[in-house]
Design an enzyme around this catalytic site. Sequence first.
Site, PDB file in Angstrom:
ATOM      1  N   SER A   1      -1.008  -9.728  -1.278  1.00 44.53           N
ATOM      2  CA  SER A   1      -0.182  -9.125  -0.232  1.00 44.53           C
ATOM      3  C   SER A   1      -0.766  -9.460   1.128  1.00 44.53           C
ATOM      4  O   SER A   1      -1.879  -9.037   1.468  1.00 44.53           O
ATOM      5  CB  SER A   1      -0.124  -7.611  -0.404  1.00 44.53           C
ATOM      6  OG  SER A   1       0.380  -7.041   0.782  1.00 44.53           O
TER       7      SER A   1
ATOM      8  N   MET B   1       7.894  -3.922   6.979  1.00 43.47           N
ATOM      9  CA  MET B   1       8.036  -2.463   7.147  1.00 43.47           C
ATOM     10  C   MET B   1       8.711  -2.152   8.469  1.00 43.47           C
ATOM     11  O   MET B   1       8.366  -2.739   9.497  1.00 43.47           O
ATOM     12  CB  MET B   1       6.651  -1.820   7.162  1.00 43.47           C
ATOM     13  CG  MET B   1       5.863  -2.048   5.909  1.00 43.47           C
ATOM     14  SD  MET B   1       4.241  -1.301   6.086  1.00 43.47           S
ATOM     15  CE  MET B   1       3.639  -1.462   4.424  1.00 43.47           C
TER      16      MET B   1
ATOM     17  N   HIS C   1       9.164  -8.385   0.345  1.00 46.01           N
ATOM     18  CA  HIS C   1       9.398  -6.978  -0.024  1.00 46.01           C
ATOM     19  C   HIS C   1       9.870  -6.232   1.223  1.00 46.01           C
ATOM     20  O   HIS C   1       9.088  -5.960   2.125  1.00 46.01           O
ATOM     21  CB  HIS C   1       8.066  -6.422  -0.556  1.00 46.01           C
ATOM     22  CG  HIS C   1       8.107  -4.970  -0.923  1.00 46.01           C
ATOM     23  ND1 HIS C   1       6.959  -4.236  -1.162  1.00 46.01           N
ATOM     24  CD2 HIS C   1       9.146  -4.105  -1.097  1.00 46.01           C
ATOM     25  CE1 HIS C   1       7.291  -2.995  -1.472  1.00 46.01           C
ATOM     26  NE2 HIS C   1       8.611  -2.886  -1.426  1.00 46.01           N
TER      27      HIS C   1
ATOM     28  N   ASP D   1       5.096  -8.180   2.975  1.00 41.60           N
ATOM     29  CA  ASP D   1       5.552  -6.795   3.158  1.00 41.60           C
ATOM     30  C   ASP D   1       6.160  -6.577   4.530  1.00 41.60           C
ATOM     31  O   ASP D   1       5.454  -6.601   5.534  1.00 41.60           O
ATOM     32  CB  ASP D   1       4.359  -5.844   3.007  1.00 41.60           C
ATOM     33  CG  ASP D   1       3.962  -5.636   1.556  1.00 41.60           C
ATOM     34  OD1 ASP D   1       4.832  -5.288   0.753  1.00 41.60           O
ATOM     35  OD2 ASP D   1       2.772  -5.849   1.246  1.00 41.60           O
TER      36      ASP D   1
ATOM     37  N   ASP E   1       3.044  -2.922  -7.569  1.00 39.23           N
ATOM     38  CA  ASP E   1       2.600  -3.043  -6.180  1.00 39.23           C
ATOM     39  C   ASP E   1       1.952  -1.744  -5.716  1.00 39.23           C
ATOM     40  O   ASP E   1       2.624  -0.715  -5.632  1.00 39.23           O
ATOM     41  CB  ASP E   1       3.832  -3.383  -5.312  1.00 39.23           C
ATOM     42  CG  ASP E   1       3.487  -3.616  -3.851  1.00 39.23           C
ATOM     43  OD1 ASP E   1       2.285  -3.671  -3.515  1.00 39.23           O
ATOM     44  OD2 ASP E   1       4.439  -3.759  -3.051  1.00 39.23           O
TER      45      ASP E   1
ATOM     46  N   MET F   1       6.842   0.365  -7.561  1.00 43.33           N
ATOM     47  CA  MET F   1       5.772   0.788  -6.649  1.00 43.33           C
ATOM     48  C   MET F   1       4.815   1.665  -7.442  1.00 43.33           C
ATOM     49  O   MET F   1       5.231   2.600  -8.127  1.00 43.33           O
ATOM     50  CB  MET F   1       6.339   1.603  -5.474  1.00 43.33           C
ATOM     51  CG  MET F   1       7.070   0.814  -4.410  1.00 43.33           C
ATOM     52  SD  MET F   1       6.178  -0.577  -3.662  1.00 43.33           S
ATOM     53  CE  MET F   1       4.622   0.154  -3.142  1.00 43.33           C
TER      54      MET F   1
ATOM     55  N   HIS G   1       2.971 -12.286  -1.470  1.00 41.09           N
ATOM     56  CA  HIS G   1       3.780 -11.069  -1.306  1.00 41.09           C
ATOM     57  C   HIS G   1       3.812 -10.716   0.183  1.00 41.09           C
ATOM     58  O   HIS G   1       2.779 -10.558   0.816  1.00 41.09           O
ATOM     59  CB  HIS G   1       3.150  -9.946  -2.132  1.00 41.09           C
ATOM     60  CG  HIS G   1       3.940  -8.685  -2.149  1.00 41.09           C
ATOM     61  ND1 HIS G   1       5.057  -8.509  -2.930  1.00 41.09           N
ATOM     62  CD2 HIS G   1       3.780  -7.518  -1.460  1.00 41.09           C
ATOM     63  CE1 HIS G   1       5.540  -7.286  -2.738  1.00 41.09           C
ATOM     64  NE2 HIS G   1       4.789  -6.663  -1.844  1.00 41.09           N
TER      65      HIS G   1
ATOM     66  N   MET H   1      10.729  -3.178   3.032  1.00 37.05           N
ATOM     67  CA  MET H   1      10.634  -1.716   3.079  1.00 37.05           C
ATOM     68  C   MET H   1      11.370  -1.278   4.336  1.00 37.05           C
ATOM     69  O   MET H   1      10.760  -0.970   5.366  1.00 37.05           O
ATOM     70  CB  MET H   1       9.166  -1.291   3.087  1.00 37.05           C
ATOM     71  CG  MET H   1       8.506  -1.434   1.723  1.00 37.05           C
ATOM     72  SD  MET H   1       6.728  -1.310   1.783  1.00 37.05           S
ATOM     73  CE  MET H   1       6.316  -2.986   2.204  1.00 37.05           C
TER      74      MET H   1
HETATM   75  C1  DX5 Z   1       2.397  -0.971   0.227  1.00 35.14           C
HETATM   76  C2  DX5 Z   1       2.775  -2.430   0.138  1.00 35.14           C
HETATM   77  C3  DX5 Z   1       1.821  -3.176  -0.683  1.00 35.14           C
HETATM   78  C4  DX5 Z   1       0.398  -3.179  -0.179  1.00 35.14           C
HETATM   79  C5  DX5 Z   1      -0.513  -3.237  -1.371  1.00 35.14           C
HETATM   80  O1  DX5 Z   1       3.389  -0.246   0.791  1.00 35.14           O
HETATM   81  O2  DX5 Z   1       4.063  -2.599  -0.424  1.00 35.14           O
HETATM   82  O3  DX5 Z   1       2.257  -4.490  -0.986  1.00 35.14           O
HETATM   83  O4  DX5 Z   1       0.127  -4.231   0.700  1.00 35.14           O
HETATM   84  O5  DX5 Z   1      -1.817  -3.091  -0.958  1.00 35.14           O
HETATM   85  P1  DX5 Z   1      -3.010  -2.737  -1.959  1.00 35.14           P
HETATM   86  O6  DX5 Z   1      -3.040  -3.804  -3.001  1.00 35.14           O
HETATM   87  O7  DX5 Z   1      -4.209  -2.738  -1.082  1.00 35.14           O
HETATM   88  O8  DX5 Z   1      -2.701  -1.382  -2.543  1.00 35.14           O
HETATM   89 ZN    ZN Z   2       4.698  -4.655  -1.201  1.00 36.24          ZN
END
Ligand code: DX5
Ligand code: ZN
Length: 221
Positions: A9, A38, A67, A36, A176, A138, A34, A69
């Site tokens: 990630s 947000m 991903h 992310d 994840d 998740m 990956h 969010m």
């Molecule tokens: C959390 C993200 C993850 C995050 C995972 O909301 O969707 O992808 O980066 O991080 P770790 O592996 O450190 O839990």
């Molecule tokens: Zn993620």
Amino acid sequence: MGKYEIAPSMLSADFNRLGEQFQEIERAGVNWLHVDVMDGQFVPSVSFGMPVIKSIRKESKLFFDVHLMMVQPERYIQDFADAGADMITVHAEACTHLDRVLQQIRQCGKKAAVALNPATPLCVLDYVLEKVDMVLLMTVNPGFGGQSYLESCTGKIQQLRRRIEELGLSVDIEVDGGINKSTVRTVKEAGANIFVAGSAVFGGNITENIQELSKLAEIGR
Ligand code: DX5
Ligand code: ZN
């Protein structure tokens, strides 16, 4: 079910050295990244968006697993497809018309996936499971890297894998949140095959971390 993959990630990467770190994960045998996104509304934090993805796309051949969010992701599917996503994952909780959003992703020629928060039941997948390439479960409440794996998710992974097998589908299960050297085996045995890892990859020696995680998950390199 597809192959086993570790999907580092990028949220936990050093943003000052992204290119360099992506080269290192590729050299260590990783195929997926990956990504992310947000929005500060679906989750408390804000990360990055299309311009950043576009710019790293130029330098990387990794499979971009994006991903989202964010609320109402249908507003931006085309933009993320154009920015270089290979797969786009939307949260079931964030889509009023989930089926339509999945169709939108496919129409852009991208792989489509749906994500569920830890408290969201698997039954929301009942009428879409045949239409997705992957389900992202998740294993922490989304929003931040570095949280601890929620044990309650292990049974959920098992149930989903059973359901996919019963239906004779070949849907990947991605996990994840909190995936590290202590938890990767558990989630693999439960039936997950794509392992997102942020802090467990980018914290410390990246190459060594990937080697150890791959060994524990018995991923051939
Ligand atoms: C959390 C993200 C993850 C995050 C995972 O909301 O969707 O992808 O980066 O991080 P770790 O592996 O450190 O839990
Ligand atoms: Zn993620």
